[in-house]
Scaffold this motif. Structure first.
Motif, short mmCIF file in Angstrom:
data_model
loop_
_atom_site.label_atom_id
_atom_site.label_comp_id
_atom_site.label_asym_id
_atom_site.label_seq_id
_atom_site.Cartn_x
_atom_site.Cartn_y
_atom_site.Cartn_z
N ILE A 115 -2.53 81.17 -84.77
CA ILE A 115 -1.18 80.65 -84.56
C ILE A 115 -1.20 79.64 -83.42
N LYS A 116 -0.15 78.83 -83.35
CA LYS A 116 0.03 77.91 -82.22
C LYS A 116 1.07 78.52 -81.30
N ASP A 117 0.76 78.52 -80.00
CA ASP A 117 1.73 79.03 -79.04
C ASP A 117 2.64 77.89 -78.58
N GLN A 118 3.47 78.15 -77.58
CA GLN A 118 4.46 77.18 -77.12
C GLN A 118 3.83 75.89 -76.60
N GLU A 119 2.65 75.99 -76.00
CA GLU A 119 1.99 74.80 -75.44
C GLU A 119 1.26 73.99 -76.50
N GLY A 120 1.15 74.52 -77.72
CA GLY A 120 0.46 73.80 -78.78
C GLY A 120 -0.99 74.20 -78.95
N SER A 121 -1.47 75.10 -78.13
CA SER A 121 -2.86 75.53 -78.29
C SER A 121 -2.94 76.64 -79.34
N ARG A 122 -4.06 76.68 -80.02
CA ARG A 122 -4.25 77.67 -81.07
C ARG A 122 -4.91 78.91 -80.49
N LYS A 123 -4.46 80.06 -80.98
CA LYS A 123 -5.12 81.29 -80.59
C LYS A 123 -5.09 82.23 -81.78
N SER A 124 -6.01 83.15 -81.79
CA SER A 124 -6.17 84.08 -82.89
C SER A 124 -5.59 85.43 -82.50
N ILE A 125 -4.73 85.98 -83.36
CA ILE A 125 -4.17 87.29 -83.09
C ILE A 125 -4.52 88.23 -84.24
#
Length: 145
Positions: free
Chosen positions: A56-66
């Protein structure tokens, strides 16, 4: 070198791709394994979920895996006569074992688990390849509309 002499050494190369029928067999085998685990969990009064990762993309636009839980729907139901009927699915399609026969009837939850294990063995042995191919073709045809 004496310890390695007890092993059978061969020259082998890892295949670069898996044939489509093996991919379909593995997919169905994994789904049947999930159903076995779900049936065992329900027999013991617990729950069974499969974990998967989602990017997913968080508020800052970086991608992270959950890690999220994937819902596993059961393939069996209780018929009007009290017997448990099991439908084996490939995608959204129900596999037809014989002409007009799409369900396996069992009496109890323990027999359900045994039936699922038998189906898993049949899938891995390639006994349902024709049915998998037919269901796969029907699933693929739905995407062409």
């Amino acid at each position: 070198m004496s310890t390695l002499s007890n092993l059978k050494l061969v020259n082998s190369k890892k295949p670069t791709s898996i044939p489509p029928i093996l991919q379909r067999r593995n997919k169905l085998s994994n789904k049947v394994w999930e159903q076995i685990q779900l049936a065992k969990a329900q027999r013991e009064g617990g729950t069974f979920t499969v974990k998967r990762f989602k990017t997913i993309k968080d508020q800052e636009g970086s991608r992270k895996s959950i890690e999220i839980e994937k819902r596993v729907r059961q393939w069996w139901f209780v018929a009007s006569d009290g017997k448990v009927c099991l439908n084996v699915r490939y995608g959204a399609k129900v596999i037809e074992f014989a002409k007009g026969k799409t369900a396996i009837e069992v009496a109890t939850g323990d027999e359900l688990i045994k039936a699922l294990e038998i189906v898993k063995g049949a899938v891995e042995a390639g006994e349902l390849d024709a049915q998998i191919e037919q269901a796969s073709g029907a699933v693929r045809a739905g995407f062409g509309k």
